[in-house]
Design an enzyme around this catalytic site. Structure first.
Site, short mmCIF file in Angstrom:
data_model
loop_
_atom_site.label_atom_id
_atom_site.label_comp_id
_atom_site.label_asym_id
_atom_site.label_seq_id
_atom_site.Cartn_x
_atom_site.Cartn_y
_atom_site.Cartn_z
CB VAL A 16 -0.96 0.00 1.21
CG1 VAL A 16 -1.68 1.34 1.32
CG2 VAL A 16 -1.96 -1.13 1.08
NE ARG A 91 -11.12 -3.81 4.88
CZ ARG A 91 -12.23 -4.09 4.20
NH1 ARG A 91 -13.35 -4.39 4.86
NH2 ARG A 91 -12.23 -4.09 2.89
CG ASN A 123 -7.73 -1.98 7.02
OD1 ASN A 123 -8.61 -1.13 7.15
ND2 ASN A 123 -7.37 -2.47 5.84
CG ASP A 126 -13.71 3.40 10.40
OD1 ASP A 126 -13.87 4.44 9.76
OD2 ASP A 126 -13.97 2.27 9.94
CB SER A 152 -17.50 5.79 -1.80
OG SER A 152 -17.92 5.92 -0.45
CG HIS A 178 -12.46 0.52 5.24
ND1 HIS A 178 -12.95 0.30 3.97
CD2 HIS A 178 -11.23 -0.06 5.28
CE1 HIS A 178 -12.05 -0.38 3.28
NE2 HIS A 178 -11.01 -0.62 4.04
#
Length: 317
Positions: A16, A91, A123, A126, A152, A178
């Protein structure tokens, strides 16, 4: 004349983090990249790889491997440190491993003197953002989790395929976690500015009805579909991160679905959850409160409660 360079630090230069770095470079959204990883050789190799590409990029970029203590002058910090997701687990189950890493990372971030905007990608998104904000006692408007920005995008892709409408003509986003409890406020999905629900009533042959819950589940499964096929998610996350960083660097006042600290909005307090938020040079400028239906409000509250449940567990690791 003084020239201000745009500096982004990335902690965690695996799948990532490295793709965020390369996307920033190729899109011309950064001048200096500071790349840090527990594996220093990896950070150096990723930075060198970016520098090798500069001759064929339209924008000059300088990338360097560094220690976390060296990021103090950066404008934005991307935290992408943590274990690779397990396609067979939620997650939220990666929280313990991520917290263990953050216990080393966050004191060093504080020692660096960094005071810019923080974009948390690790992760569970949130919960981790809330944990970072609490440990650093950071201004709430300057820490953002990418949250449901990518969810989204997946939702828009599914809608575009189903309705045969270009995704740029759609307004649709996920809210809440998420993760598994994310919800979609279907009453606010629009096509060309008109509510989809109205179009399905007035033009049922052109805009047929479909199972909302099934599409929501397909949206949530999107990440696991990629993960199972290639072992990691990279491109979508990187594009989502650059979109957020662009909004901050260019002071765009752009509204994006990101996870930020709620303080009374939607009746929620002291929880990071994704909502439409306006982003500018100082981070979160405004949280947009939609008029949710009773069912949507109930689903959003349930998602927030799930995030709170796991945040309480963060202190036990």
């Amino acid at each position: 004349m003084s020239v201000q360079t745009r500096k982004v630090a990335i902690i965690g230069t695996g799948h990532v983090g490295s793709h965020v770095a390369f996307a920033l470079a190729t899109q011309g959204e950064v001048d200096e990249l500071y790349m840090s990883d527990i594996d220093k050789e990896k950070a150096l190799s990723q930075a060198t790889d970016v520098n090798d590409a500069v001759s064929y990029l339209p924008h000059h970029v300088e990338a360097k491997a560094c220690d976390i203590e060296d990021i103090g002058t950066c404008d934005i910090l991307v935290i992408s440190a943590g274990p690779l997701p397990d396609p067979n687990k939620d997650r939220l189950e990666s929280l313990g491993d991520t917290v263990a890493i953050l216990k080393d990372v966050l004191p060093r971030v504080k020692a660096s003197g960094f005071n810019g905007c923080i974009l948390s990608i690790s992760n569970p998104a949130d919960v981790v953002a809330a944990y970072i904000q609490r440990v650093l006692n950071y201004p709430k408007h300057k820490i953002i989790s990418f949250g449901t920005a990518l969810d989204s995008a997946r939702l828009q892709r599914l809608l575009s395929e189903t309705l045969q409408v270009n995704h740029r003509s759609l307004t649709a986003f996920a809210m809440g976690e998420h993760g598994g409890s994310a919800m979609v406020p279907w009453s606010h999905v629009t096509v060309g500015g008109k509510p989809l629900i109205d179009l399905q009533t007035s033009m049922p042959e052109r805009f047929p009805s479909f199972d909302h819950d099934a599409m929501t589940e397909a949206m949530k499964y999107g990440g696991y579909l990629v993960l199972k096929g290639k072992g990691s998610t990279e491109f979508g996350i990187a594009s989502s991160a650059v979109e957020i960083i662009r909004a901050i660097f260019h002071n765009e006042h752009k509204i994006l679905p990101v996870s930020c600290l709620l303080d009374g909005e939607y009746g929620q307090h002291n929880v990071f959850a994704s909502v439409p938020a306006m982003l500018g040079k100082d981070g979160v400028e405004l949280i947009v409160e939609l008029n949710l239906t009773a069912d949507e409000q109930e689903r959003f509250a349930a998602s927030c409660n799930r995030i709170r449940e796991y945040l309480a567990k963060a202190d036990t690791f």
